[in-house]
Design an enzyme around this catalytic site. Structure first.
Site, mmCIF file in Angstrom:
data_model
loop_
_atom_site.group_PDB
_atom_site.id
_atom_site.type_symbol
_atom_site.label_atom_id
_atom_site.label_comp_id
_atom_site.label_asym_id
_atom_site.label_seq_id
_atom_site.Cartn_x
_atom_site.Cartn_y
_atom_site.Cartn_z
ATOM 1 N N ASN A 146 0.857 -1.182 0.000
ATOM 2 C CA ASN A 146 0.000 0.000 0.000
ATOM 3 C C ASN A 146 0.891 1.229 0.000
ATOM 4 O OD1 ASN A 146 -1.388 2.357 1.475
ATOM 5 N ND2 ASN A 146 -3.128 0.999 1.084
ATOM 6 N N SER B 206 -4.976 -0.067 -2.585
ATOM 7 C CA SER B 206 -5.331 1.258 -2.080
ATOM 8 C C SER B 206 -6.558 1.145 -1.189
ATOM 9 C CB SER B 206 -5.616 2.220 -3.238
ATOM 10 O OG SER B 206 -5.887 3.514 -2.760
ATOM 11 N N GLU B 207 -6.578 1.919 -0.085
ATOM 12 C CA GLU B 207 -7.639 1.746 0.907
ATOM 13 C C GLU B 207 -9.018 2.130 0.420
ATOM 14 O OE1 GLU B 207 -5.142 5.251 2.676
ATOM 15 O OE2 GLU B 207 -4.797 3.549 1.357
ATOM 16 N N ASN B 208 -9.130 2.846 -0.707
ATOM 17 C CA ASN B 208 -10.455 3.158 -1.220
ATOM 18 C C ASN B 208 -11.078 1.984 -1.980
ATOM 19 O OD1 ASN B 208 -8.372 3.780 -3.145
ATOM 20 N ND2 ASN B 208 -9.898 4.744 -4.451
#
Length: 215
Positions: A24, A47-49
């Site tokens: 990440n 990616s955290e989205n």
């Protein structure tokens, strides 16, 4: 002494990410690492989205407004990439499924404490995002930052004075001057920019350093 540019810092980080790693890249400076990962390595970016399998930034005029990273920057998607709910993304981060995360920082302490979401200033805008989840969930935490503030103060400190993101979580620090490992013995310098002596690096740093270059 020539300090590394931000692109050169990103390339130096990319050099140390191994084939097959799940990674990440934090918002801001670390996102540039994606543009320097060698094509011959299979490195999976998350990616955290809610995206996995991202590639480098798209060419100008080829951006897709619906394909962005957590920093709202346009990205590309490699074959096999996927989208999913951000709750699932955070489960990946918190569950120890990421080999590396690369985060920016305001401060890193000599024991690897990380402060990167708030300076504590009354007019500062807090921006924690997924940093706490990444700092505690990734197997290794790389920090990428300038060595000093604009005022010339070291960002590597004895003890963080800003609100903490994580305690003892940082594995390695990449700055525009050096690469430094966080070890049980202390902060060990493993690489420096050309023309910089260890004594000068020590003078510019806020803590005692160990010289591990060429050893």
């Amino acid at each position: 002494m020539n300090r590394l540019t931000r692109d050169q810092m990103a390339a130096r980080v990319a050099q140390d990410i191994p084939d097959g790693a799940y990674v990440n890249l934090g918002i801001g400076l670390p996102t540039a690492v994606a543009n320097h990962l060698p094509a011959e390595k299979e490195i999976i970016l998350q990616s955290e989205n809610g995206v996995i399998g991202m590639g480098p930034a798209p060419a100008k005029s080829e951006e897709d407004e619906d394909l962005i990273n957590a920093g709202k920057q346009p990205v590309t998607l490699k074959p096999g990439g996927a989208f999913f709910h951000h709750a699932d993304s955070f489960a990946m981060m918190r569950g120890g499924h990421l080999d590396f995360c690369v985060l920016g920082a305001f401060q890193v302490s000599k024991t690897g404490d990380l402060a990167n979401w708030h300076t504590g200033a009354p007019d500062a805008i807090p921006a924690v995002g997924g940093a706490m989840d990444l700092a505690s969930g990734a197997k290794q935490v790389f920090v990428m930052m300038e060595h000093q503030t604009k005022q010339g103060e070291s960002k590597i400190v004895e003890q963080c004075t800003y609100p903490l993101t994580g305690v003892g979580c940082v594995t390695r620090i990449y700055t525009d001057l050096a690469v430094i490992d966080v070890t049980s013995d202390g902060l060990r310098v493993i690489d420096m920019v050309e023309g910089l002596s260890f004594d000068e690096l020590q003078r510019l740093s806020g803590v005692a350093l160990l010289n591990g270059v060429n050893q």
